[in-house]
Design an enzyme around this catalytic site. Structure first.
Site, PDB file in Angstrom:
ATOM      1  N   HIS A 206       0.600  -7.032  -1.577  1.00 14.82           N
ATOM      2  CA  HIS A 206      -0.675  -6.315  -1.475  1.00 14.82           C
ATOM      3  C   HIS A 206      -1.692  -7.130  -0.693  1.00 14.82           C
ATOM      4  O   HIS A 206      -2.256  -8.095  -1.203  1.00 14.82           O
ATOM      5  CB  HIS A 206      -1.197  -5.998  -2.893  1.00 14.82           C
ATOM      6  CG  HIS A 206      -2.440  -5.181  -2.910  1.00 14.82           C
ATOM      7  ND1 HIS A 206      -3.389  -5.282  -3.896  1.00 14.82           N
ATOM      8  CD2 HIS A 206      -2.903  -4.244  -2.051  1.00 14.82           C
ATOM      9  CE1 HIS A 206      -4.374  -4.437  -3.631  1.00 14.82           C
ATOM     10  NE2 HIS A 206      -4.109  -3.805  -2.531  1.00 14.82           N
TER      11      HIS A 206
ATOM     12  N   ASN B  83      -8.305  -5.212  -8.308  1.00 18.26           N
ATOM     13  CA  ASN B  83      -8.882  -3.894  -8.581  1.00 18.26           C
ATOM     14  C   ASN B  83      -9.133  -3.656 -10.060  1.00 18.26           C
ATOM     15  O   ASN B  83      -9.870  -2.756 -10.432  1.00 18.26           O
ATOM     16  CB  ASN B  83      -8.004  -2.778  -8.001  1.00 18.26           C
ATOM     17  CG  ASN B  83      -8.286  -2.586  -6.516  1.00 18.26           C
ATOM     18  OD1 ASN B  83      -9.342  -2.974  -6.025  1.00 18.26           O
ATOM     19  ND2 ASN B  83      -7.335  -2.018  -5.809  1.00 18.26           N
TER      20      ASN B  83
ATOM     21  N   GLU C 285      -1.691 -10.323  -3.065  1.00 19.36           N
ATOM     22  CA  GLU C 285      -1.175 -10.222  -4.435  1.00 19.36           C
ATOM     23  C   GLU C 285       0.317  -9.892  -4.319  1.00 19.36           C
ATOM     24  O   GLU C 285       0.683  -8.873  -3.717  1.00 19.36           O
ATOM     25  CB  GLU C 285      -1.891  -9.103  -5.207  1.00 19.36           C
ATOM     26  CG  GLU C 285      -3.350  -9.391  -5.505  1.00 19.36           C
ATOM     27  CD  GLU C 285      -4.042  -8.273  -6.265  1.00 19.36           C
ATOM     28  OE1 GLU C 285      -5.019  -8.562  -6.972  1.00 19.36           O
ATOM     29  OE2 GLU C 285      -3.629  -7.101  -6.166  1.00 19.36           O
TER      30      GLU C 285
ATOM     31  N   SER D 285      -1.709  -0.090  -3.159  1.00 20.20           N
ATOM     32  CA  SER D 285      -2.848  -0.687  -3.851  1.00 20.20           C
ATOM     33  C   SER D 285      -2.979  -0.165  -5.276  1.00 20.20           C
ATOM     34  O   SER D 285      -3.692  -0.741  -6.079  1.00 20.20           O
ATOM     35  CB  SER D 285      -4.138  -0.434  -3.073  1.00 20.20           C
ATOM     36  OG  SER D 285      -4.232   0.919  -2.728  1.00 20.20           O
TER      37      SER D 285
END
Ligand code: NAI
Length: 496
Positions: free
Chosen positions: A145, A195, A157, A124
């Site tokens: 991901h 993120n 992702e 991540s």
């Protein structure tokens, strides 16, 4: 179109924690033979027992047939040693988040798997480029991901490092789609898409709290009821855990060499210092426990007197609100926030009775509206404006007069970050909107939302925030400037 991996090919999942178990379940349901490994054999057993339970729940709820669940279970096999991954077409790594451990694992795997096997990491936060750097063939390493919980969250992702072969990334995108997921391509950059682009959701809320715009329960209610977000930022940070959330923020901040956009908050640091980590410790922004009465959001008391005010502004949000409210004339003039405080706007425009409202996702159906009152505004004008919204069915919540209010400033900053990600070639505009809706359940992609507000308005909000704070944090994305320079009144990110 690149083909997905064969349905009946072997997928090996290395690491059988929360993520590995979820990935194994999804791959098995999609028809693959799955081999599951962990350095702790008991973790594999626990993962398989968890998958059995999860499948049973799906059958119970009528989302899966019993026979289908049995077949999925039968496809999952515990691996006793890593070399049982030798026939895998795809290996997904979900071990601890540690660069050296991941590099060592891929070095071992390269000696085991066949030449066509795709190697994927569920990291991540670590650079996919760095993980692949020591590999003999880094071209076959790609980020895959997933989001937690894997069976429920649709986003994947697919991350290309500098050396990743395009065909490998395309195969993983096609495979994730065949598994029923929403895959998006992204370049290996700190935070990838979600993120990174989600940081303002926490950062602006923490700034609002620091500046006493409202208490956590009030700001959370505004973000939910006005912004349409499923969870408010404070309850969400309490759920994630402040240690985890603070450390992700710090890692993105450091990775971008201290860009003030991503600066961590002293408010959150103090919670971490106190050990108030959120739900898991029984206390974060909120207290948790059977005997705790949840705090209520601020709401103005019912106004009995005149209910009149003038709605100003010609933006699409105000136009939709006018359609709901009908016409009214009164002492106060109410505008959608443009990033100035109400007090500043009252001075700038020579209109003391100025009141601002915060962005509404759906002005027609919203149940709450957040208002900010200029310091110069009279009590009578304020009360009449509050009464007007109450008559139209809104609960009226007052935020203290901070620039940009809560939803507007958050959405403008989310869109600004999304635009920078697009501008820097991390992903497409379509990908960022899918990512934020499918990875963190945002009610609307930030770029589609910016289009709906009007790009010029979003620009004005950011420019006013920048002027008020004098901080680089609120600098406007060059892509937004360019879009507006090319088409000052009708610019859009997505074609209509
Ligand atoms: P976890 O701690 O639940 O599971 C990790 C598992 O890997 C443990 O069972 C551990 O025994 C095993 N392990 C450690 N070293 C190993 C090795 N060399 N070979 C085989 N197994 C090994 O961790 P979690 O939460 O499942 O995360 C795994 C990966 O997924 C991490 O890279 C994490 O950053 C990433 N991730 C986590 C998300 C989350 O919300 N938990 C979301 C997206 C990605």
């Amino acid at each position: 179109m690149t083909q997905a991996l064969e349905k009946n090919s072997v997928v090996a999942v290395i690491g059988s924690g929360a993520m590995g178990a979820g990935i194994a379940q999804v791959a098995a349901v999609a028809g693959h033979t799955v081999r599951l490994y962990d350095t702790r054999p008991e973790a594999v057993e626990k993962a398989i027992a968890g998958i059995v339970k999860a499948l049973a729940r799906l059958v119970e709820k009528g989302r899966m047939g019993g026979a289908e669940a049995d077949l999925a279970r039968e496809r999952i096999h515990a691996m006793r040693a890593l070399d049982e991954a030798k026939d895998a077409a795809l290996v997904v790594e979900a071990v601890v988040e540690d660069l050296d451990v991941k590099r060592a694992l891929f070095a071992d795997l390269e000696g085991i798997v066949g030449p066509d096997c795709v190697l994927a990491t569920n990291t991540s936060s670590i650079s996919v480029t760095a993980i692949g750097a020591k590999m003999k063939r880094p071209g076959r390493l790609v980020g895959m991901h997933f989001f937690n919980p894997v069976p429920l969250m649709a986003l994947v992702e697919v991350i290309s490092g500098v050396a990743t072969d395009k065909a490998v990334a395309d195969t993983v995108v096609a495979t994730a789609a065949a598994w029923g997921k929403n895959p998006v391509h992204a370049k290996s950059t700190p935070g990838f898409i979600v993120n990174r682009v989600a940081r303002p959701y926490y950062a602006e809320a923490l700034r609002l709290l620091l500046e006493q715009a409202g208490d956590p329960a009030t700001i959370d209610a505004v973000m939910r009821d006005c912004g349409g977000f499923r969870m408010g930022p404070f309850e969400l940070m309490d759920l994630i855990g402040h240690d985890v959330n603070y450390s992700v923020t710090q890692s993105v901040f450091n990775a971008y060499y201290g860009d003030p956009r991503f600066a961590p908050s002293v408010v959150q640091q103090e919670l971490v210092n106190a050990g108030f980590l959120g739900r898991k410790t029984g206390r974060g922004f909120y207290r948790y426990g059977d005997d705790v009465v949840p705090p209520q959001a601020q709401a103005e008391s019912a106004q009995q007197g005149a209910a009149q005010a003038t709605l100003g502004g010609a933006d699409p949000v105000t136009a939709a609100l006018k359609a709901r409210m009908g016409s009214s004339e009164g002492a106060a003039t109410i505008f959608l926030t443009d990033g100035r405080s109400a007090t500043q706007r009252a001075l700038d425009e020579g209109r003391p009775d100025t009141i601002l409202f915060d962005l509404l996702l759906d002005p027609v159906k919203a149940t709450r509206i957040a208002l900010a009152r200029a310091d110069q505004c009279s009590a009578a004008a304020w009360n009449a404006a509050v009464g007007l919204f109450q008559q139209a069915g809104f609960t009226v919540t007052r935020l203290d007069d901070v620039p940009g209010m809560a939803v507007m400033r958050t959405v403008a900053m989310l869109a600004n970050e999304a635009l920078d990600a697009v501008n820097q070639g991390v992903c497409s505009a379509a990908a960022v909107d899918i990512a934020m809706q499918k990875g963190v359940n945002y009610p609307r992609g930030p770029l589609a939302w910016a289009d709906a507000i009007g790009l010029h308005h979003v620009f004005t909000v950011l420019a006013n925030l920048g002027a008020t704070y004098g901080e680089d944090r609120y600098r406007v994305s060059p892509l937004l400037r360019r879009k507006l320079a090319a088409n000052p009144t009708g610019a859009r990110i997505h074609a209509q």
